[in-house]
Every structure is written in structure tokens, then in C-alpha cells.
Write a protein that holds these residues in place. Sequence first.
Motif, PDB file in Angstrom:
ATOM      1  N   VAL A 297       0.830  -1.206   0.000  1.00 33.75           N
ATOM      2  CA  VAL A 297       0.000   0.000   0.000  1.00 33.75           C
ATOM      3  C   VAL A 297       0.862   1.252   0.000  1.00 33.75           C
ATOM      4  CG1 VAL A 297      -1.705   1.327   1.307  1.00 33.75           C
ATOM      5  CG2 VAL A 297      -1.949  -1.147   1.100  1.00 33.75           C
ATOM      6  N   GLN A 298       1.987   1.226   0.748  1.00 31.57           N
ATOM      7  CA  GLN A 298       2.827   2.420   0.802  1.00 31.57           C
ATOM      8  C   GLN A 298       3.449   2.730  -0.554  1.00 31.57           C
ATOM      9  OE1 GLN A 298       3.329  -0.416   2.448  1.00 31.57           O
ATOM     10  NE2 GLN A 298       5.507  -0.848   2.857  1.00 31.57           N
ATOM     11  N   VAL A 299       3.714   1.702  -1.357  1.00 26.21           N
ATOM     12  CA  VAL A 299       4.245   1.922  -2.705  1.00 26.21           C
ATOM     13  C   VAL A 299       3.162   2.524  -3.586  1.00 26.21           C
ATOM     14  CG1 VAL A 299       5.224   0.808  -4.752  1.00 26.21           C
ATOM     15  CG2 VAL A 299       5.917   0.052  -2.470  1.00 26.21           C
ATOM     16  N   LEU A 300       1.947   1.973  -3.502  1.00 23.74           N
ATOM     17  CA  LEU A 300       0.830   2.508  -4.280  1.00 23.74           C
ATOM     18  C   LEU A 300       0.606   3.979  -3.953  1.00 23.74           C
ATOM     19  CD1 LEU A 300      -2.540   0.922  -5.115  1.00 23.74           C
ATOM     20  CD2 LEU A 300      -2.549   3.020  -3.786  1.00 23.74           C
ATOM     21  N   GLU A 301       0.619   4.319  -2.667  1.00 25.92           N
ATOM     22  CA  GLU A 301       0.360   5.699  -2.249  1.00 25.92           C
ATOM     23  C   GLU A 301       1.469   6.636  -2.688  1.00 25.92           C
ATOM     24  OE1 GLU A 301      -0.221   5.174   1.918  1.00 25.92           O
ATOM     25  OE2 GLU A 301      -2.348   4.637   1.716  1.00 25.92           O
ATOM     26  N   LYS A 302       2.719   6.216  -2.567  1.00 29.38           N
ATOM     27  CA  LYS A 302       3.845   7.056  -2.977  1.00 29.38           C
ATOM     28  C   LYS A 302       3.812   7.280  -4.489  1.00 29.38           C
ATOM     29  CE  LYS A 302       7.740   9.303  -2.542  1.00 29.38           C
ATOM     30  NZ  LYS A 302       7.782  10.653  -1.917  1.00 29.38           N
ATOM     31  N   TRP A 303       3.497   6.213  -5.242  1.00 26.37           N
ATOM     32  CA  TRP A 303       3.440   6.348  -6.697  1.00 26.37           C
ATOM     33  C   TRP A 303       2.302   7.287  -7.102  1.00 26.37           C
ATOM     34  CZ3 TRP A 303       6.822   5.619 -10.320  1.00 26.37           C
ATOM     35  CH2 TRP A 303       6.406   5.706 -11.661  1.00 26.37           C
ATOM     36  N   GLN A 304       1.191   7.229  -6.389  1.00 27.23           N
ATOM     37  CA  GLN A 304       0.078   8.127  -6.697  1.00 27.23           C
ATOM     38  C   GLN A 304       0.489   9.580  -6.468  1.00 27.23           C
ATOM     39  OE1 GLN A 304      -3.511   7.452  -4.425  1.00 27.23           O
ATOM     40  NE2 GLN A 304      -4.788   8.535  -5.907  1.00 27.23           N
ATOM     41  N   THR A 305       1.270   9.821  -5.413  1.00 33.61           N
ATOM     42  CA  THR A 305       1.754  11.171  -5.133  1.00 33.61           C
ATOM     43  C   THR A 305       2.664  11.663  -6.249  1.00 33.61           C
ATOM     44  OG1 THR A 305       1.645  10.775  -2.748  1.00 33.61           O
ATOM     45  CG2 THR A 305       3.046  12.588  -3.493  1.00 33.61           C
ATOM     46  N   ILE A 306       3.526  10.776  -6.756  1.00 36.52           N
ATOM     47  CA  ILE A 306       4.493  11.142  -7.795  1.00 36.52           C
ATOM     48  C   ILE A 306       3.819  11.310  -9.157  1.00 36.52           C
ATOM     49  CG2 ILE A 306       6.404  10.206  -9.189  1.00 36.52           C
ATOM     50  CD1 ILE A 306       7.478   8.952  -6.595  1.00 36.52           C
ATOM     51  N   SER A 307       2.973  10.355  -9.503  1.00 38.62           N
ATOM     52  CA  SER A 307       2.474  10.255 -10.879  1.00 38.62           C
ATOM     53  C   SER A 307       1.052  10.762 -11.093  1.00 38.62           C
ATOM     54  CB  SER A 307       2.519   8.793 -11.342  1.00 38.62           C
ATOM     55  OG  SER A 307       1.554   8.020 -10.629  1.00 38.62           O
ATOM     56  N   GLY A 308       0.281  10.819 -10.013  1.00 39.73           N
ATOM     57  CA  GLY A 308      -1.133  11.139 -10.152  1.00 39.73           C
ATOM     58  C   GLY A 308      -1.984   9.936 -10.504  1.00 39.73           C
ATOM     59  N   HIS A 309      -1.354   8.771 -10.639  1.00 37.23           N
ATOM     60  CA  HIS A 309      -2.074   7.540 -11.002  1.00 37.23           C
ATOM     61  C   HIS A 309      -2.245   6.632  -9.790  1.00 37.23           C
ATOM     62  CE1 HIS A 309      -2.138   7.635 -15.488  1.00 37.23           C
ATOM     63  NE2 HIS A 309      -1.126   8.472 -15.319  1.00 37.23           N
ATOM     64  N   LEU A 328     -11.066  -0.101 -14.973  1.00 39.73           N
ATOM     65  CA  LEU A 328     -10.416   1.003 -15.677  1.00 39.73           C
ATOM     66  C   LEU A 328     -11.071   2.313 -15.259  1.00 39.73           C
ATOM     67  CD1 LEU A 328      -8.442   2.010 -17.873  1.00 39.73           C
ATOM     68  CD2 LEU A 328     -10.286   1.665 -19.528  1.00 39.73           C
ATOM     69  N   HIS A 329     -12.403   2.301 -15.199  1.00 39.63           N
ATOM     70  CA  HIS A 329     -13.172   3.459 -14.737  1.00 39.63           C
ATOM     71  C   HIS A 329     -13.873   3.049 -13.446  1.00 39.63           C
ATOM     72  CE1 HIS A 329     -12.454   5.023 -18.746  1.00 39.63           C
ATOM     73  NE2 HIS A 329     -13.037   3.953 -19.267  1.00 39.63           N
ATOM     74  N   GLY A 330     -13.838   3.879 -12.462  1.00 41.73           N
ATOM     75  CA  GLY A 330     -14.492   3.541 -11.210  1.00 41.73           C
ATOM     76  C   GLY A 330     -13.493   3.407 -10.072  1.00 41.73           C
ATOM     77  N   GLN A 331     -14.008   3.053  -8.918  1.00 45.79           N
ATOM     78  CA  GLN A 331     -13.196   3.025  -7.704  1.00 45.79           C
ATOM     79  C   GLN A 331     -12.248   1.831  -7.672  1.00 45.79           C
ATOM     80  OE1 GLN A 331     -15.354   2.432  -4.026  1.00 45.79           O
ATOM     81  NE2 GLN A 331     -13.871   3.633  -2.835  1.00 45.79           N
ATOM     82  N   ARG A 332     -10.988   2.110  -7.345  1.00 43.99           N
ATOM     83  CA  ARG A 332      -9.986   1.066  -7.113  1.00 43.99           C
ATOM     84  C   ARG A 332      -9.601   1.100  -5.638  1.00 43.99           C
ATOM     85  NH1 ARG A 332      -6.120   2.985 -12.118  1.00 43.99           N
ATOM     86  NH2 ARG A 332      -7.784   2.981 -13.698  1.00 43.99           N
ATOM     87  N   LEU A 333      -9.549  -0.060  -5.021  1.00 41.19           N
ATOM     88  CA  LEU A 333      -9.234  -0.142  -3.602  1.00 41.19           C
ATOM     89  C   LEU A 333      -7.821  -0.675  -3.406  1.00 41.19           C
ATOM     90  CD1 LEU A 333     -12.592  -1.727  -2.365  1.00 41.19           C
ATOM     91  CD2 LEU A 333     -11.936   0.697  -2.319  1.00 41.19           C
ATOM     92  N   ALA A 334      -7.040   0.003  -2.587  1.00 37.90           N
ATOM     93  CA  ALA A 334      -5.677  -0.439  -2.293  1.00 37.90           C
ATOM     94  C   ALA A 334      -5.704  -1.825  -1.653  1.00 37.90           C
ATOM     95  CB  ALA A 334      -4.997   0.556  -1.361  1.00 37.90           C
ATOM     96  N   GLY A 335      -4.873  -2.727  -2.170  1.00 40.26           N
ATOM     97  CA  GLY A 335      -4.808  -4.073  -1.627  1.00 40.26           C
ATOM     98  C   GLY A 335      -5.810  -5.044  -2.227  1.00 40.26           C
ATOM     99  N   TYR A 336      -6.615  -4.572  -3.181  1.00 41.56           N
ATOM    100  CA  TYR A 336      -7.628  -5.415  -3.812  1.00 41.56           C
ATOM    101  C   TYR A 336      -7.349  -5.549  -5.310  1.00 41.56           C
ATOM    102  CZ  TYR A 336     -10.329  -5.070   0.492  1.00 41.56           C
ATOM    103  OH  TYR A 336     -10.737  -5.157   1.804  1.00 41.56           O
TER     104      TYR A 336
END
Length: 512
Positions: A297-309, A328-336
Motif C-alpha cells: 500500500v505504501q508503494v501505491l500511495e507514494k506512486w500516486q503522489t508522484i504520478s497522479g495515477h 479502468l473506470h471507477g473506484q480502485r481499492l488499495a490491496g484489492y
Amino acid sequence: MTNDKGQMTKDKGQILTIPLIHRAKANENQIAIVSREGTFTYGDLLQKSAQIATQLLHTNATLHSQRVAFLIPSGFDYVAVQWGIWRSGGVAVPLCVGHPRPELEYVITDSGASIIIAHPDFEAVLRPIAQERNLRFILTSEPLPEATELLPELPEIDIASRALILYTSGTTGKPKGVVTTHQNIQAQVTSLISAWEWTAADKILHVLPLHHIHGIINVLTCALWAGAQCHMLPKFDAQTVWQRIADGDLTLFMAVPTIYVKLIAAWSAADKAQQQKMTAGCSQMRLMVSGSAALPVQVLEKWQTISGHLLLERYGMTEIGMALSNPLHGQRLAGYVGQPLPQVAVRLVDESGNLVEPGSPGEIQVKGPGVFLEYWQKPEATTKEFRDGWFCTGDMAVVENDSYRILGRLSVDIIKTGGYKVSALEIEEVLRTHRDIQDCAVVGVADAEWGSRVCAALVLQPGVNLSLEALRSWAKEQLAFYKVPTRILAVTELPRNAMGKVTKPAVAELFV
């Protein structure tokens, strides 16, 4: 029509052009591949793969599903050879550029390959194997037939015939060859094309290994099916990848968590002006995907901060292609990892084979036309993995918030590291051949960068000291780099239960 595995079948005797080749003919003037060799159109790819097919056929009308092993760096030549094998009626067996001779030799021997194709860089390791086994050996540097020498017609290919054998480690300790047909590949690709909305306008940067389903199917074949551009790097390098992203012309990127960790480190080391260009390049993309291992999750969050994705996570394996994906469209949940993909049926069952209640954990089982045909020459192993037409993945999951969350392997002897799935049993067998090791136990230990690190507890010969550096140097001659232990610990004895079996959870605790 469907068979007992839920795969789509066709009437016996129906012959069709390989769908991928047929689609390429409609895009002949469009750019297909950009690599260090140059820029190539779909027409270039069709031309060279036809030359390779003619070279392979030699005096035969078709290869009749002969296996052709090939070892070529990522790039245009890799793709042309792969397509040439398919167009000649052969079965492609890609080898890994990072494997030592013993692992290459195992795949060549187990697959029963009758032909080896190699880039000149790998001649020294592969030609002796071909000579010892009396196999036909072809270098990619050899002259190809001229246009006037091409066969007037290449053989028609039954799309239900075998197309690809990829080797993946299993619980038995020895890699098994996973056989997929042209029809399986079509189903796997069209499922992703639909879910992730690939189009001919897409441009994807390819940095993944090409002996693995992630690189071959999810990136390369999806791009070429869609008529898109695939920009291929010979190997991953964080600086080079960031330079290409910063160019701002890419629309897609797919990688394993380890690669995202390395890209985050490179971004963090850059100056502010460079960081802004990197982030701006990411903003031009429509989709970034992570897979092949759990994404911290910490990698996902850091990458979102850097890339906006917010990275799209998905779940799959060599035997089934991709089965689950966040939307592709809609809510994505971290860890799922989302919901079943198009054309894929998924269920969770308990140890008795009964469907589990909502919110309860169970084994993931999969059915659909993308599910593999067989383990090569292992009918008993193939039968063992199916229950009433459902493939048993050996992975545990739970459905929460209408999304699947992966819990881990049923077997502690499967380790996912850096996007690869490796067998602890296989590594142990190799380590036990070291003269200084009496016994050992290999486990995966959770790691933010690699997903899991390969760690080995060693019982050494009396009076012996063995350093990690010395062991790794030795092991790299026997094992693929990602199977070599990154941590070792000398113990007087391994923890065992009353039956004498090593208790892997207790071993893993030694490294915490």
C-alpha cells in the motif's frame, strides 16, 4: 462449443489464420515496434516473420507442432522470431536471457525442442546444447530467404493447436511447461483489450521479461492485437524508463511492484526540475498497471503522489492468463484486485470444494476460454489441478466490498519475488548440492521492494563458515538470479514438527 475445462472449442477440421497475424495485415503501414534496432511497421513484422517461417520450414510443409526454443533480447527480432515460429506451425518456447545453462538446458530438454534459435550473444551457451542433443541451431545473424524465395503460402494453422509453452515453478519443485493454444491466447488478449480499452492509438513502454506471461501477453501481444505501438527496452533501467516517460508520448505502462519501487527511488534522487518533467510525463498516460506480485500500500500511495495515477492492480497466472482486475473506470481499492475480467468465471471454495459464504476466505478457482490446455507431458499433474472443469489456482482470497483481496498461497513453498513465482523446494534441492551445506530450508520473507525476499536457513558442515557473497556467487551459476537467496542464516538444526517435517513458518520467523 465448450470442453470440460470451459474453453471454447471449434468443429474438428476448421482451419483459420492465426488471429494475431490476420489483424496485423490490416495495419501494415502502422508502426508496431520501436526498439534499439529501429522503428518497424506491422508490414516489416509480417515480412520478417514470413522469412523466418520459410527458414524454419526448410523442406517441410509445416512444423506440425514441433517445439522451437529461442533466446533473443527484447526487441523487434524477438517478436519476428516468435511470429515466425507460429506461422510455420511450431510451438514457441521462449527462454530467459538471465538464466544460467542448467536452467536453459532443462527447458530445452523438457519441452522436447527440436530447433533452437539464438541471438549471437547466446551462441556460446546454446550451441553446445544443440550439438550434444543433435538439434537444429539457427542464429538470428544468419541470412534469411530473399523475398523471391519465400513460400507462396505458409501453412494454415488450426487455432486450437498449441502455440506457446511457458515454464513456471510448481509445488513439486521442478518447473512445469504450461501449454496455451492460439485460441487460449486470443481469449486472454481480447479479455484485456475489452477491460482496459486498448486502441490503435496506444503507445506502451515494454520493460518486462519476455519468457513470462506478463510481458508476452499483457503487454506485447495486447499491443500488437490492438494495432498499437510497443516501445521495447532490452532491459529495465530506471533512468532510461524515466527519460521515456518524461517524453510525454506514452499512453500505457505496466510493471511489477519491484520496478515501481526502483522508479520511486530514482524520482526521489532527481532534482526538482527533473521531478516535474517525470510527473508531467506520467500525466500524459491513460493507465498504469501493477501485477505479478502484491503491491504494498505504501508503494501505491507514494506512486500516486508522484504520478497522479492510482495503479490498477490485477490478478492472474501463467495457467489462466488474467482473471481479476480493478476497473479502468471507477473506484480502485488499495490491496484489492477487483472483479472477474470479461470471459472469465471465478469462484471461491473451501477445502471440501464447497462455495464459501460471502466474506469468508477460499481458494480461487477459474474457468474460461483463456485457461491453459495442459502441463506439457504431465497428464496427471494437469488432471490434479482441475475440479469439475475449474482450475484450482492454489491462491486464497476473500471478497470484501465487492472486490477480491488475495490472501496468499495455499502452499508456503511458493514464493513471489520481484514479479516471479519460484519454488522453495527447487532452490533447496540446488543448495543441498553445495559441499558446505548439510541441509537447508528456503522461505519467502515479506519485503516492500521485492514482495518477498528469498531467504535460506542453512545447516552447515562442522567447522565451516559460508558468507552470503560466496553462496550467491556459487548459486548464480545454478539458478536464475531471482531464485538466488538474498539473506542466509546459519542454524544448528532446522525447526521440525513431530513428523520430522520442517515447519516453514518457524523458519520465516528466524529472519524477522
